[in-house]
Scaffold this motif. Structure first.
Motif, mmCIF file in Angstrom:
data_model
loop_
_atom_site.group_PDB
_atom_site.id
_atom_site.type_symbol
_atom_site.label_atom_id
_atom_site.label_comp_id
_atom_site.label_asym_id
_atom_site.label_seq_id
_atom_site.Cartn_x
_atom_site.Cartn_y
_atom_site.Cartn_z
ATOM 1 N N ARG A 231 0.826 -1.210 0.000
ATOM 2 C CA ARG A 231 0.000 0.000 0.000
ATOM 3 C C ARG A 231 0.865 1.267 0.000
ATOM 4 O O ARG A 231 0.596 2.229 0.726
ATOM 5 C CB ARG A 231 -0.951 0.012 1.196
ATOM 6 N N PRO A 262 -1.158 3.246 -4.252
ATOM 7 C CA PRO A 262 -1.405 2.080 -3.412
ATOM 8 C C PRO A 262 -2.421 1.149 -4.065
ATOM 9 O O PRO A 262 -3.412 1.595 -4.639
ATOM 10 C CB PRO A 262 -1.954 2.680 -2.119
ATOM 11 N N GLY A 263 -2.150 -0.127 -3.989
ATOM 12 C CA GLY A 263 -3.008 -1.093 -4.655
ATOM 13 C C GLY A 263 -2.558 -1.390 -6.070
ATOM 14 O O GLY A 263 -3.145 -2.222 -6.756
ATOM 15 N N GLU A 287 -1.097 6.410 2.703
ATOM 16 C CA GLU A 287 -2.069 5.600 3.436
ATOM 17 C C GLU A 287 -1.499 5.118 4.763
ATOM 18 O O GLU A 287 -0.285 4.999 4.928
ATOM 19 C CB GLU A 287 -2.475 4.377 2.601
#
Length: 304
Positions: A231, A262-263, A287
């Protein structure tokens, strides 16, 4: 005396058996920020021209609201330009380091850039982060250098991160991200990086046709698994312009700078081309980290 020694021994045992106090402090809230990627033309061996151009882009990016500004790999002399062997200077007191420190302080921004460093009798392909006070807060020397770069650069031997109000920043240089199993990028994520910055120098042969062979897939393949698993944000800024010396002479730097969120999401893919000299902006919100240490396995298992 024997009784005193016995008491001292018992106290020592008690201290050793006391449960350790955790050094893990509550995570500090981090601020969102605007990142500028200065996809600039780099002229091989021409430090003065490159610093002037970088200075103009830094000023424009700061005026545009950027709080962190990212520049390419070997911004001052160009990647594998032969001038590295004679023109490299110490960091931060050399011309390039001093110039970047001054611009960071002048504009009140963080500046991350690649540069060629002289340390003792060795030359390194390095990258730096200066804070808004003009202080050097992170220095990285490229580890996974291409074989054709070994003539010019010694290899780095460590990784590090630095804490800022915008989160913990990690630093790589270009092919560091392609180390086997992406181990260097993963290591920065394990070390707590919220955002990984990567000055890069991406080039192709002169007659490369981007419509038939779109550039950038290999870097997305390297960045996305780490962004997804940890992330984190990953931002890479490449140069543009023709290579005029060294083993890549006649090839063209083509930009294609990118940001992966992120992701593993595609956030930015910059223009392609030897003339694609431009500044691009991305709003970044780091995050909260869903894991640390061995608890990453709990997070990864929870996704299945």
């Amino acid at each position: 005396m024997k009784a005193l020694r016995t008491i001292a021994l018992l106290l020592s045992i008690q201290l050793l058996s006391t449960s350790p106090v955790s050094s893990q402090e509550p995570a500090k809230p981090v601020k969102p920020f605007k990142l500028a990627l200065c996809q600039m033309k780099v002229a091989g061996g021409n430090r003065a021209a490159n610093l002037d151009h970088a200075g103009d882009m830094i000023a424009e990016a700061a005026k545009g609201g950027a709080q962190i500004i990212l520049l390419p790999e070997a911004m001052d002399l160009g990647w594998t330009d032969p001038s590295a062997l004679t023109e490299a200077e110490p960091v931060p007191e050399g011309k390039t380091g001093a110039y970047l420190a001054d611009r960071a302080k002048q504009h009140g921004v963080y500046i991350c850039s690649g540069l060629i460093e002289k340390a003792g009798d060795k030359v390194y392909n390095s990258a730096v982060i200066f804070n808004p006070e003009g202080e050097l807060i992170l220095l990285h020397r490229k580890i996974n250098e291409l074989d054709i770069g070994h003539t010019y650069y010694a290899l780095g031997d460590r990784l590090n991160v630095c804490e800022t109000e915008f989160g913990t920043l990690g630093l790589l240089i270009c092919a560091d991200a392609n180390a086997d199993d992406y181990v260097l990028t993963r290591s920065l994520a394990y070390m707590g990086a919220d955002v990984i910055l990567s000055p890069s120098s991406w080039a192709v042969v002169a007659d490369h046709d981007n419509s038939k062979e779109p550039y950038g897939g290999m870097w997305k393949d390297a960045y996305k698994p780490i962004a997804r698993d940890f992330r984190v944000w990953i931002a890479s800024c490449s140069n543009v312009g023709w290579m005029t010396g060294g083993p890549w002479k006649g090839m063209k730097g083509i930009g294609c700078s990118m940001v992966i969120g992120p992701g593993g999401t595609d956030v930015l893919h910059a223009p392609y081309g030897a003339d694609a000299d431009t500044i691009l902006y991305v709003d970044i919100t780091p995050e909260d980290r869903p894991g640390q240490g061995t608890t990453w396995y709990d997070y990864w298992n929870s996704r299945h």
